[in-house]
Motif scaffolding. Structure first.
Motif, PDB file in Angstrom:
ATOM      1  N   VAL A 129      42.172  42.638  36.915  1.00  0.00           N
ATOM      2  CA  VAL A 129      42.224  41.187  37.060  1.00  0.00           C
ATOM      3  C   VAL A 129      40.938  40.546  36.535  1.00  0.00           C
ATOM      4  O   VAL A 129      40.978  39.518  35.850  1.00  0.00           O
ATOM      5  N   ALA A 373      44.422  36.799  41.046  1.00  0.00           N
ATOM      6  CA  ALA A 373      45.563  36.864  40.130  1.00  0.00           C
ATOM      7  C   ALA A 373      46.438  35.624  40.259  1.00  0.00           C
ATOM      8  O   ALA A 373      46.890  35.054  39.249  1.00  0.00           O
ATOM      9  N   VAL A 420      50.289  41.134  35.874  1.00  0.00           N
ATOM     10  CA  VAL A 420      48.859  40.948  36.091  1.00  0.00           C
ATOM     11  C   VAL A 420      48.234  42.119  36.842  1.00  0.00           C
ATOM     12  O   VAL A 420      47.140  42.591  36.500  1.00  0.00           O
TER      13      VAL A 420
END
Length: 456
Positions: A129, A373, A420
């Motif tokens: 991330v 995220a 993600v």
């Protein structure tokens, strides 16, 4: 803001020699945030050793079981029970203050045989991330506030927990929020904690008494998310050890006592521009920027799907109930503690959002990864938030999953979080949490025996 900034392996070797360390605890944070690993004699700890532990260590429930019948899990973790290669992160080296002999501890990263990071390891998920932010020219800044309970020792899990006895010889029986004297009841313990944290460079800030009997909160200075996650990981371990030394328990359960408030890990978060150091949540004239509103919009859109990560146990959802000092929805507001996302009063450079939904029982690496995220997705997708709440949000509709099973289903379905956080991480994590929920459902509680045994 690591524990030891810019430490190389050579620096670590010199530090270990200067401290006359005799053994080293080589730690890996697992999915629950528990410290796994090995203990080595100092002479055996070398950069090229390539210490190994089984990959499955990162795919176990809190009870130590594995979801071997889950196809997605078996696709992510090799059925051959292969090894991971562990490599020390020199910036995390610190002493073990409670050890009898000079002992150091260091956090390790996990690698596959081909040299790539194990993508479902908690530290790897957070690194993934942070790279997304770096690729945009951004750097997130966080400041965790961690609540916990001190309790009397309790070796029988069938008995309820109770507040510990302080130096007055009495246990708390009433709410002592922000009471200095109530904190001083446990002064010998907190003196040890502050000494330990100073020795370990954990940079803790303020300590307060929270609402519950025996409930405290420790605040960390703001900094880099990976460094702060390491510090929270170390602090949890340190607090439990210090409490045991003083004949009590310290717990980060989200809801350890039925009639007391739950414990949260509130996370203040902002984002700065890497080139200028300017807070991108503020415009040049000092007002809130589009990024600021989009970040909140991302939290509102994706946090329900992330609940299995920030509220990871069945017990976690006992905290998320109306009028219990915990948010029940995704509203946001200015200096408003009844909402899920609070905006503290601040100057333009300090503008930030406080995520109040995260539980103290969450793995700090995964909690920081997923809240960042959600904000990242909000900014890149330019998601607009709802209108700001002016009054109490406690009487507004519930907007969060009501239990772990529902949260796991939402996590598995959310494709953008898969993108993600990583496909394999979501598959492994969801399978592990699903098995934990099944294990819990096989247990018959005292409430069921009391109210159902003879009445239905």
């Amino acid at each position: 803001m690591a524990i030891r900034d810019n430490f190389s392996y050579t620096d670590m070797e010199e530090w270990l020699n200067a401290k006359r360390v005799t053994e080293i605890e080589c730690l890996v944070p697992d999915l629950t945030g528990v410290a796994r690993g090995k203990i080595l004699p100092r002479a055996k700890f070398t950069e090229d050793r390539g210490m190994r532990i089984p990959e499955v260590v990162l795919g176990m429930t809190v009870t130590g079981n594995t979801p071997e019948r889950d196809d997605s899990y078996n696709s992510a973790i090799a059925v051959t029970d292969r090894d991971m290669i562990l490599k020390a992160d020199p910036t995390t080296i610190t002493m073990v203050p409670w050890a009898v002999d000079p002992t150091a501890q260091v956090i390790h990263d996990c690698y596959f045989a081909d040299g790539s990071l194990v993508d479902f390891a908690p530290r790897s998920v957070l690194r993934r991330v942070l790279k997304l932010y770096a690729d945009k020219g951004w750097k997130p800044v966080v400041a965790p506030e961690l609540e916990f309970y001190l309790t009397a020792k309790n070796i029988d899990p069938n008995l309820p927990l109770c507040a510990p006895v302080g130096r007055s010889g009495r246990a708390e029986t009433s709410r002592q929020v922000y009471s200095i004297d109530a904190v001083n009841e446990f002064d010998p313990l907190f003196e040890d904690i502050y000494d330990y944290c100073e020795l370990m460079n954990l940079d803790v800030d303020t300590l307060i008494h929270e609402i519950g009997a025996g409930q405290m909160e420790i605040n960390f200075l703001h900094g880099d998310p990976l460094g702060l996650a390491d510090k929270v990981f170390y602090f949890k371990r340190t607090l439990r050890e210090a409490a045991l030394k003083h004949e009590m328990y310290a717990t980060f359960m989200a809801k350890p006592m039925a009639d007391e408030p739950g414990s949260a890990m509130h996370v203040h978060q902002s984002v700065v521009d890497l080139d200028t150091g300017r807070n991108i949540f503020s415009t040049p004239d000092g007002g809130p920027s589009p990024h600021f509103h989009h970040y909140i919009g991302g939290l509102q859109r994706y946090m329900p799907s992330a609940m299995a990560i920030i509220a990871p146990y069945v017990n976690s959802y006992r905290r998320i109930v109306r009028h219990s000092a915990a948010p029940i929805n995704l509203q946001w507001g200015m200096d408003n503690r009844t909402v899920g996302f609070r905006v503290p009063v601040s100057g333009a450079q300090d503008r930030r959002v406080e995520n109040r939904v995260i539980g103290a029982d969450a793995n700090p690496y995964l909690a920081l990864a997923v809240t960042l995220a959600c904000g990242y997705l909000g900014m890149t997708e330019q998601r607009e938030p709802s209108s700001m709440v002016e009054g109490s949000a406690y009487d507004m509709p519930v907007e969060l999953p009501g239990g772990l099973s529902e949260a796991i289903t939402q996590l598995r379905r959310e494709e953008r979080l898969r993108d993600v956080l990583g496909e394999r991480f979501i598959d492994v994590y969801s399978a592990v949490k699903d098995l934990e929920h099944q294990e819990f459902m096989r247990v018959i509680s005292p409430w069921e025996r009391e109210h159902l045994l003879l009445h239905v």
